[in-house]
Structure formats: structure tokens, C-alpha cells
Scaffold this motif. Structure first.
Motif, PDB file in Angstrom:
ATOM      1  N   ALA A  96       0.680  -1.251   0.083  1.00  0.00           N
ATOM      2  CA  ALA A  96       0.044  -0.090   0.140  1.00  0.00           C
ATOM      3  C   ALA A  96       0.779   1.291  -0.052  1.00  0.00           C
ATOM      4  CB  ALA A  96      -0.839  -0.183   1.269  1.00  0.00           C
ATOM      5  N   ALA A  97       0.293   2.274  -0.615  1.00  0.00           N
ATOM      6  CA  ALA A  97       0.824   3.613  -0.519  1.00  0.00           C
ATOM      7  C   ALA A  97       1.110   4.377   1.070  1.00  0.00           C
ATOM      8  CB  ALA A  97       0.058   4.643  -1.447  1.00  0.00           C
ATOM      9  N   SER A  98       0.528   4.030   1.914  1.00  0.00           N
ATOM     10  CA  SER A  98       0.450   4.338   3.179  1.00  0.00           C
ATOM     11  C   SER A  98       0.030   3.467   4.216  1.00  0.00           C
ATOM     12  CB  SER A  98      -0.346   5.670   3.535  1.00  0.00           C
ATOM     13  OG  SER A  98      -1.729   5.470   3.235  1.00  0.00           O
ATOM     14  N   VAL A  99       0.481   3.589   5.387  1.00  0.00           N
ATOM     15  CA  VAL A  99      -0.048   2.571   6.382  1.00  0.00           C
ATOM     16  C   VAL A  99      -1.572   2.584   6.558  1.00  0.00           C
ATOM     17  CG1 VAL A  99      -0.038   2.033   8.976  1.00  0.00           C
ATOM     18  CG2 VAL A  99       2.113   2.737   7.797  1.00  0.00           C
ATOM     19  N   GLU A 100      -2.000   3.665   6.637  1.00  0.00           N
ATOM     20  CA  GLU A 100      -3.745   3.946   6.782  1.00  0.00           C
ATOM     21  C   GLU A 100      -4.347   3.252   5.620  1.00  0.00           C
ATOM     22  OE1 GLU A 100      -1.574   7.196   9.135  1.00  0.00           O
ATOM     23  OE2 GLU A 100      -1.417   6.347   7.170  1.00  0.00           O
ATOM     24  N   GLU A 101      -3.827   3.368   4.561  1.00  0.00           N
ATOM     25  CA  GLU A 101      -4.436   2.686   3.341  1.00  0.00           C
ATOM     26  C   GLU A 101      -4.149   1.237   3.487  1.00  0.00           C
ATOM     27  OE1 GLU A 101      -3.118   1.738  -1.260  1.00  0.00           O
ATOM     28  OE2 GLU A 101      -2.986   3.960  -0.764  1.00  0.00           O
ATOM     29  N   ALA A 102      -3.133   0.570   4.051  1.00  0.00           N
ATOM     30  CA  ALA A 102      -3.032  -0.673   4.089  1.00  0.00           C
ATOM     31  C   ALA A 102      -4.119  -1.445   5.171  1.00  0.00           C
ATOM     32  CB  ALA A 102      -1.693  -1.008   4.454  1.00  0.00           C
ATOM     33  N   LEU A 103      -4.003  -0.589   6.187  1.00  0.00           N
ATOM     34  CA  LEU A 103      -5.076  -0.935   7.212  1.00  0.00           C
ATOM     35  C   LEU A 103      -6.406  -1.088   6.768  1.00  0.00           C
ATOM     36  CD1 LEU A 103      -3.518   0.669  10.560  1.00  0.00           C
ATOM     37  CD2 LEU A 103      -2.839  -1.486   9.598  1.00  0.00           C
ATOM     38  N   ALA A 104      -6.778  -0.124   6.281  1.00  0.00           N
ATOM     39  CA  ALA A 104      -8.131  -0.158   5.747  1.00  0.00           C
ATOM     40  C   ALA A 104      -8.415  -1.256   4.679  1.00  0.00           C
ATOM     41  CB  ALA A 104      -8.711   1.095   5.173  1.00  0.00           C
ATOM     42  N   GLY A 105      -7.397  -1.391   3.948  1.00  0.00           N
ATOM     43  CA  GLY A 105      -7.545  -2.617   2.882  1.00  0.00           C
ATOM     44  C   GLY A 105      -7.677  -3.701   3.283  1.00  0.00           C
ATOM     45  N   TRP A 106      -6.834  -4.090   4.320  1.00  0.00           N
ATOM     46  CA  TRP A 106      -6.757  -5.362   5.189  1.00  0.00           C
ATOM     47  C   TRP A 106      -8.014  -5.752   5.560  1.00  0.00           C
ATOM     48  CZ3 TRP A 106      -6.243  -6.026  10.644  1.00  0.00           C
ATOM     49  CH2 TRP A 106      -6.006  -7.123  11.162  1.00  0.00           C
ATOM     50  N   GLU A 107      -8.693  -4.966   6.387  1.00  0.00           N
ATOM     51  CA  GLU A 107      -9.894  -5.115   7.144  1.00  0.00           C
ATOM     52  C   GLU A 107     -11.022  -5.297   6.138  1.00  0.00           C
ATOM     53  OE1 GLU A 107     -13.069  -3.064  10.341  1.00  0.00           O
ATOM     54  OE2 GLU A 107     -10.977  -2.313  10.316  1.00  0.00           O
ATOM     55  N   ARG A 108     -10.962  -4.589   5.035  1.00  0.00           N
ATOM     56  CA  ARG A 108     -12.097  -4.469   4.032  1.00  0.00           C
ATOM     57  C   ARG A 108     -12.002  -6.214   3.432  1.00  0.00           C
ATOM     58  NH1 ARG A 108     -10.463  -0.960   1.254  1.00  0.00           N
ATOM     59  NH2 ARG A 108      -9.165  -2.146  -0.745  1.00  0.00           N
ATOM     60  N   VAL A 109     -10.883  -6.728   3.175  1.00  0.00           N
ATOM     61  CA  VAL A 109     -10.808  -8.068   2.619  1.00  0.00           C
ATOM     62  C   VAL A 109     -10.814  -9.185   3.599  1.00  0.00           C
ATOM     63  CG1 VAL A 109      -9.792  -7.153   0.800  1.00  0.00           C
ATOM     64  CG2 VAL A 109      -8.566  -8.177   2.258  1.00  0.00           C
ATOM     65  N   TRP A 110     -10.441  -8.816   4.680  1.00  0.00           N
ATOM     66  CA  TRP A 110     -10.279 -10.085   5.604  1.00  0.00           C
ATOM     67  C   TRP A 110     -11.505 -10.253   6.420  1.00  0.00           C
ATOM     68  CZ3 TRP A 110      -8.133 -14.280   5.784  1.00  0.00           C
ATOM     69  CH2 TRP A 110      -7.951 -14.875   7.028  1.00  0.00           C
ATOM     70  N   ARG A 111     -12.002  -9.074   6.851  1.00  0.00           N
ATOM     71  CA  ARG A 111     -13.329  -9.141   7.882  1.00  0.00           C
ATOM     72  C   ARG A 111     -14.274 -10.081   7.482  1.00  0.00           C
ATOM     73  NH1 ARG A 111     -15.947  -6.193  11.925  1.00  0.00           N
ATOM     74  NH2 ARG A 111     -14.331  -4.670  12.218  1.00  0.00           N
ATOM     75  N   PRO A 112     -14.625 -10.214   6.208  1.00  0.00           N
ATOM     76  CA  PRO A 112     -15.691 -11.425   5.710  1.00  0.00           C
ATOM     77  C   PRO A 112     -15.129 -12.554   6.185  1.00  0.00           C
ATOM     78  CG  PRO A 112     -15.566  -9.696   3.994  1.00  0.00           C
ATOM     79  CD  PRO A 112     -14.478  -9.339   4.864  1.00  0.00           C
ATOM     80  N   VAL A 113     -13.962 -12.922   6.002  1.00  0.00           N
ATOM     81  CA  VAL A 113     -13.389 -14.097   6.087  1.00  0.00           C
ATOM     82  C   VAL A 113     -13.692 -14.426   7.440  1.00  0.00           C
ATOM     83  CG1 VAL A 113     -11.457 -15.605   6.025  1.00  0.00           C
ATOM     84  CG2 VAL A 113     -11.728 -13.976   4.143  1.00  0.00           C
ATOM     85  N   VAL A 114     -13.270 -13.551   8.560  1.00  0.00           N
ATOM     86  CA  VAL A 114     -13.361 -13.854   9.803  1.00  0.00           C
ATOM     87  C   VAL A 114     -14.949 -14.087  10.158  1.00  0.00           C
ATOM     88  CG1 VAL A 114     -13.027 -12.801  12.137  1.00  0.00           C
ATOM     89  CG2 VAL A 114     -11.155 -12.457  10.237  1.00  0.00           C
ATOM     90  N   ALA A 115     -15.662 -13.060   9.885  1.00  0.00           N
ATOM     91  CA  ALA A 115     -17.261 -13.143   9.854  1.00  0.00           C
ATOM     92  C   ALA A 115     -17.688 -14.496   9.795  1.00  0.00           C
ATOM     93  CB  ALA A 115     -18.043 -12.192   9.292  1.00  0.00           C
ATOM     94  N   GLU A 116     -17.210 -15.179   8.732  1.00  0.00           N
ATOM     95  CA  GLU A 116     -17.789 -16.381   8.378  1.00  0.00           C
ATOM     96  C   GLU A 116     -17.200 -17.614   9.383  1.00  0.00           C
ATOM     97  OE1 GLU A 116     -19.163 -19.765   6.167  1.00  0.00           O
ATOM     98  OE2 GLU A 116     -19.873 -17.664   6.286  1.00  0.00           O
ATOM     99  N   LYS A 117     -16.163 -17.623   9.687  1.00  0.00           N
ATOM    100  CA  LYS A 117     -15.454 -18.537  10.688  1.00  0.00           C
ATOM    101  C   LYS A 117     -16.139 -18.525  12.083  1.00  0.00           C
ATOM    102  CE  LYS A 117     -12.849 -19.719   7.536  1.00  0.00           C
ATOM    103  NZ  LYS A 117     -13.236 -20.842   6.599  1.00  0.00           N
ATOM    104  N   GLN A 118     -16.530 -17.110  12.347  1.00  0.00           N
ATOM    105  CA  GLN A 118     -17.154 -16.956  13.493  1.00  0.00           C
ATOM    106  C   GLN A 118     -18.575 -17.180  13.656  1.00  0.00           C
ATOM    107  OE1 GLN A 118     -16.568 -12.742  14.159  1.00  0.00           O
ATOM    108  NE2 GLN A 118     -15.147 -13.100  16.048  1.00  0.00           N
ATOM    109  N   ARG A 119     -19.258 -17.189  12.477  1.00  0.00           N
ATOM    110  CA  ARG A 119     -20.706 -17.726  12.464  1.00  0.00           C
ATOM    111  C   ARG A 119     -20.647 -19.395  12.362  1.00  0.00           C
ATOM    112  NH1 ARG A 119     -22.938 -20.711   9.488  1.00  0.00           N
ATOM    113  NH2 ARG A 119     -21.102 -20.962   7.873  1.00  0.00           N
TER     114      ARG A 119
END
Length: 390
Positions: free
Chosen positions: A313-336
């Protein structure tokens, strides 16, 4: 770039090793005085397998792991009431499965991180300080450590999360159980268990036993409770909950050490995983619970994916936002999947015990093993390599 990682567990160590190899100056802080000796035997598979392969540690994890021969549910006399060769689970996962003790997995990740990251035990974080373009942590001795990124990988009772987002009660989902894990040295129990994983076939409680290559036995216990508050004496609580089952269980409980790991079974759900240059990782924000069987996999995969996003990513903030955007659905599925699987793991009635036995018989049939396994662990959502690439 400098990162302070709070927590030397699975997720924190995995991230430290990855960031250190990217050229970051990484320091890992751990509250405990040293590596944890007690812990669960865990099935390692799923997205963490791909991430470990990309990190170059998969071979070491497999070497530390165990090839379990059979899953056996036994009654109070030790007779198998339901079972399945573990190879059926491995087949459903395309062979990408091993069982590994949590302390052994942490050792592999610690050895991976040690050449490229500093590691300090016995250092507790009491506060987090935000600043433009960075963040810092305050230790219990008053020391302030400044960094470009602060990572809270300090578990379900995260001090970093509490300092940044508030009390733990706001983010925890209690699943109605307490759990414990410990190791014991008993040749008779070891002979009886053999190369299997044995679980007690009962309602609202279970004890699991794994035989280890050094002659010891890894034990875990889970039982339903109404009150999430932890008991003053965990060993007494375990005895009251499980000793009436019979078989080897009373003998195992008598060997329970004073430093037994004992905690609630819960999930953590945080509305946002980062704030500024502070990010929560692993169980601090994404706890699946042992009922999902993929906490270690989520921890390793989430850490590797975060490091890859930071590198691209171009910045730390961009990396954190992009990581959460793609990883959160995976985690939510495993929690369910973990919540849905609670009725299978700890059936509340004898009819549900019988349904579990039937499901295991079906899982042994060709063509049905994959369907049953998907029902237990959740659907695969996204390849971590593809998620890293955006």
C-alpha cells in the motif's frame, strides 16, 4: 519504519516475522514472564496453511505437528460410540491438515521472528498514545515506546483494545462455556489414548485427550456454565463439571496442574479494527473461539495478509483499511461457523448426541466427507494470496 507488537502469541509472532523480513524495525512485547508451557492441541488448516507456506514455516509446523489416527467419542466405560479415521478429515481438506500443540506452534513462529525482531517478556502495556503519523505505548514501568505502527495482538483480554476502544464487555460475545487445557504425564492414559484424539460422548461437557510423542498427554475440557465469571479455583471447577463421567477422566483431572490454562469461551467482535496507526490483530479483534477450531489459522493468515498489505500500500492507513475490507468477511464466516457448531461440539440433549454420531457415520462415506467438513468449519472465502494481491 518501526512497529511495536503487543503480544507474543500466534498472531503477534507471525506478524513480527513477516514485518521484520520486509525491513521493519520490530519490537514484540509480552506481558507473561516467558513462553507459555500449557495450551491446546489444535487442528491447523485453512487460510493459515497457505499463509504458513508463503512465510516458509509450513515445513516446521508439520514437523512439530501430529498425524492423528482417529477421532473417537467414548462413553463412561471407554467404549467408542462414534468415530472416524482422521484421514477422512484430511481428505476433505485436500491433505492440508495437521494437529499441533499451541506452545509448539508459538515456538516455530518465535524462531521465525527471532532473527528479525526484538522480543521482550515481562513487559506489560498500560496505555496507548496516538500522534499524527504514528503511535506509542506506555509500559508498566512508565517507559514510552514510539512507533509508526502499534499492533494489539494481545488476545481476547487485550490491553491495547481496552486503551483505544474501551471496556472489554463492549466487544465480547460469551458462548456459554468455560474451557481448560493442560499436559499430564501418565503412561496408562497414554497407552489407552494411543494415536487417537478421544473425546467424551456426553451432553453439555466434553474432555479431549491427545497422545504426544514424548509420552505425555494433552488434555482439554469444555463445559457449559450460566455465569461467565471465572472460578477462584479452576481445578475444583473442572472436577465438579467432569469427574462424574467415568473412564479416564477422574484420573486425568487429578493430574491437573496448578498453572492450568482456564478461561471463558468467547468471540470478539469489534466494529473497526484500526484507529489511526493502531491496529488490532488475532484474538484481540477476531477471536473465533475454540468451537471453530481455526483460531490459529486465522491468526497466522491475518498476520501474513496484514504484512503483505503494508508492503504494497501507499500508506499505513491505506494498508490497514484494505486489510480489514478483505479480511473481515473471512473472519465473520468463521465466527458464524463456530457459533453454529456449538450444538455439535457440546450437544444439549441425548438426541443431539445421537445426531452427532449419525453425522460422523455419514462423514465416513465417500462424497459426503467434504460436505460435512464444510458444515463444521464454514465455507472457504477467499484465497489469502489473492486477497494480498488485492
Amino acid at each position: 519504519m518501526r512497529a511495536v507488537v503487543c503480544g507474543a502469541g500466534i498472531a503477534g509472532l507471525a506478524l513480527a516475522g513477516c514485518l521484520g523480513r520486509q525491513g521493519w524495525d520490530v519490537e514484540v512485547l509480552e506481558r507473561a514472564p516467558g513462553p507459555r508451557a500449557q495450551g491446546y492441541m489444535m487442528d491447523f488448516f485453512g487460510p493459515g496453511w497457505d499463509a504458513a507456506e508463503a512465510m516458509g514455516v509450513l515445513g516446521a509446523i508439520r514437523e512439530a505437528g501430529y498425524a492423528v489416527s482417529r477421532l473417537s467419542y467414548v462413553d463412561g466405560c471407554g467404549r467408542e460410540r462414534a468415530g472416524l479415521p482422521y484421514a477422512r478429515f484430511a481428505h476433505a481438506l485436500d491433505g492440508r491438515l495437521t494437529s499441533v500443540l499451541r506452545p509448539d506452534l508459538e515456538r516455530v513462529l518465535r524462531e521465525h521472528a527471532r532473527p528479525v525482531a526484538g522480543l521482550r517478556f515481562g513487559r506489560a502495556v498500560v496505555d496507548v498514545v496516538a500522534r499524527p503519523g504514528g503511535a506509542g505505548v506506555v509500559l508498566d514501568d512508565g517507559t514510552l515506546l514510539d512507533a509508526d505502527l502499534v499492533v494489539g495482538a494481545d488476545g481476547v483480554h487485550s490491553a491495547v483494545r481496552r486503551a483505544v476502544l474501551g471496556p472489554e464487555e463492549r466487544f465480547r460475545r460469551f458462548l456459554g462455556c468455560h474451557t481448560a487445557a493442560f499436559l499430564l504425564d501418565d503412561p496408562e492414559v497414554r497407552r489407552e489414548v494411543g494415536g487417537r484424539v478421544c473425546l467424551t460422548d456426553d451432553t453439555d461437557r466434553t474432555v479431549g485427550l491427545y497422545g504426544l510423542r514424548d509420552g505425555r498427554v494433552a488434555a482439554f475440557a469444555v463445559h457449559r456454565v450460566d455465569d461467565p465469571a471465572l472460578p477462584a479455583d479452576p481445578r475444583t471447577a473442572l472436577w465438579r463439571a467432569h469427574s462424574s463421567f467415568g473412564w479416564l477422566v477422574p484420573r486425568v483431572l487429578q493430574a491437573c496442574p496448578e498453572d492450568v490454562y482456564y478461561d471463558e469461551v468467547l468471540q470478539v467482535e469489534v466494529p473497526r479494527w484500526s484507529r489511526g496507526r493502531v491496529v488490532l490483530l488475532g484474538d484481540a479483534a477476531q477471536a473465533v473461539s475454540l468451537l471453530g477450531g481455526q483460531g490459529a489459522s486465522i491468526g497466522v493468515a491475518g498476520a501474513w495478509l496484514l504484512a503483505e498489505r503494508l508492503a504494497r500500500a501507499a500508506s499505513v492507513e491505506e494498508a490497514l483499511a484494505g486489510w480489514e475490507r478483505v479480511w473481515r468477511p473471512v473472519v465473520a464466516e468463521k465466527q458464524r461457523a463456530a457459533r453454529d457448531g456449538a450444538a455439535w461440539f457440546l450437544p444439549a440433549s441425548r438426541s443431539r448426541v445421537r445426531a452427532r454420531r449419525l453425522m460422523l457415520r455419514l462423514a465416513g462415506l465417500p462424497g459426503l466427507d467434504r460436505a460435512v467438513t464444510r458444515g463444521l468449519v464454514g465455507r472457504a472465502r477467499g484465497n489469502v494470496r489473492a486477497l494480498a494481491a488485492g
